[in-house]
Design a protein around this motif. Structure first.
Motif, PDB file in Angstrom:
ATOM      1  N   ASP A   4       0.857  -1.248  -0.085  1.00  0.00           N
ATOM      2  CA  ASP A   4      -0.166   0.006  -0.193  1.00  0.00           C
ATOM      3  C   ASP A   4       0.673   1.158   0.124  1.00  0.00           C
ATOM      4  O   ASP A   4       1.230   1.575   1.141  1.00  0.00           O
ATOM      5  N   LYS A  62      -9.641  -1.600  -3.109  1.00  0.00           N
ATOM      6  CA  LYS A  62      -8.489  -2.190  -2.240  1.00  0.00           C
ATOM      7  C   LYS A  62      -9.138  -3.142  -1.009  1.00  0.00           C
ATOM      8  O   LYS A  62     -10.415  -3.104  -1.108  1.00  0.00           O
ATOM      9  N   PRO A  64      -8.898  -3.684   2.129  1.00  0.00           N
ATOM     10  CA  PRO A  64      -9.680  -3.161   3.178  1.00  0.00           C
ATOM     11  C   PRO A  64     -11.138  -2.605   3.031  1.00  0.00           C
ATOM     12  O   PRO A  64     -11.913  -2.520   3.644  1.00  0.00           O
ATOM     13  N   ASP A  65     -11.374  -2.283   1.671  1.00  0.00           N
ATOM     14  CA  ASP A  65     -12.692  -1.622   1.233  1.00  0.00           C
ATOM     15  C   ASP A  65     -13.754  -2.929   1.178  1.00  0.00           C
ATOM     16  O   ASP A  65     -15.092  -2.707   1.285  1.00  0.00           O
ATOM     17  N   LYS A  67     -14.533  -4.447   3.714  1.00  0.00           N
ATOM     18  CA  LYS A  67     -15.306  -4.386   5.043  1.00  0.00           C
ATOM     19  C   LYS A  67     -16.439  -3.593   4.667  1.00  0.00           C
ATOM     20  O   LYS A  67     -17.572  -3.616   5.346  1.00  0.00           O
TER      21      LYS A  67
END
Length: 118
Positions: A4, A62, A64-65, A67
């Protein structure tokens, strides 16, 4: 977080490096390395391609998206998985199961108090 770019820290023209890798990162690295050694390259490649194809169905940019709107994304992931051929579903499940087992075994190895006597 090394993949990242937005997590990288720079002072002047130099990167800021961590002094030590976390135990979690070491465990993940060991598990992935073991998994890479144990799973045939062709199977790994096919499974990873299929997994990314399934994830792309969610339209997230990404990881984390995932979630965000997790329930809707879970439905999309499950539906995409169910649309695979029986052979592909089996192969993906076997490949991911191997990675999870290796991770669990490495975790227990690092935390011997968790070993269950049989």
């Amino acid at each position: 977080m090394q993949h990242d770019l937005y997590s990288w820290q720079v002072i002047g023209k130099k990167f800021v490096y961590e002094k030590e890798i976390t135990n979690g990162s070491k465990l993940i690295d060991k598990s992935i390395r073991t998994w890479l050694e144990q799973i045939e390259p062709k199977q790994r490649g096919e499974a990873i391609d299929i997994i990314f194809k399934i994830i792309n169905e969610t339209k997230v940019e990404k990881f984390p998206d995932l979630k965000e709107a997790w329930f809707a994304n879970a439905k999309i992931l499950f539906k995409s998985y169910r649309m695979l051929s029986t052979e592909d579903r089996k192969m993906v499940l076997e490949t991911l199961s191997a990675l999870i087992k290796i991770g669990k075994d490495n975790f227990v190895e690092e935390h011997p108090i968790l070993k269950i006597k049989r």
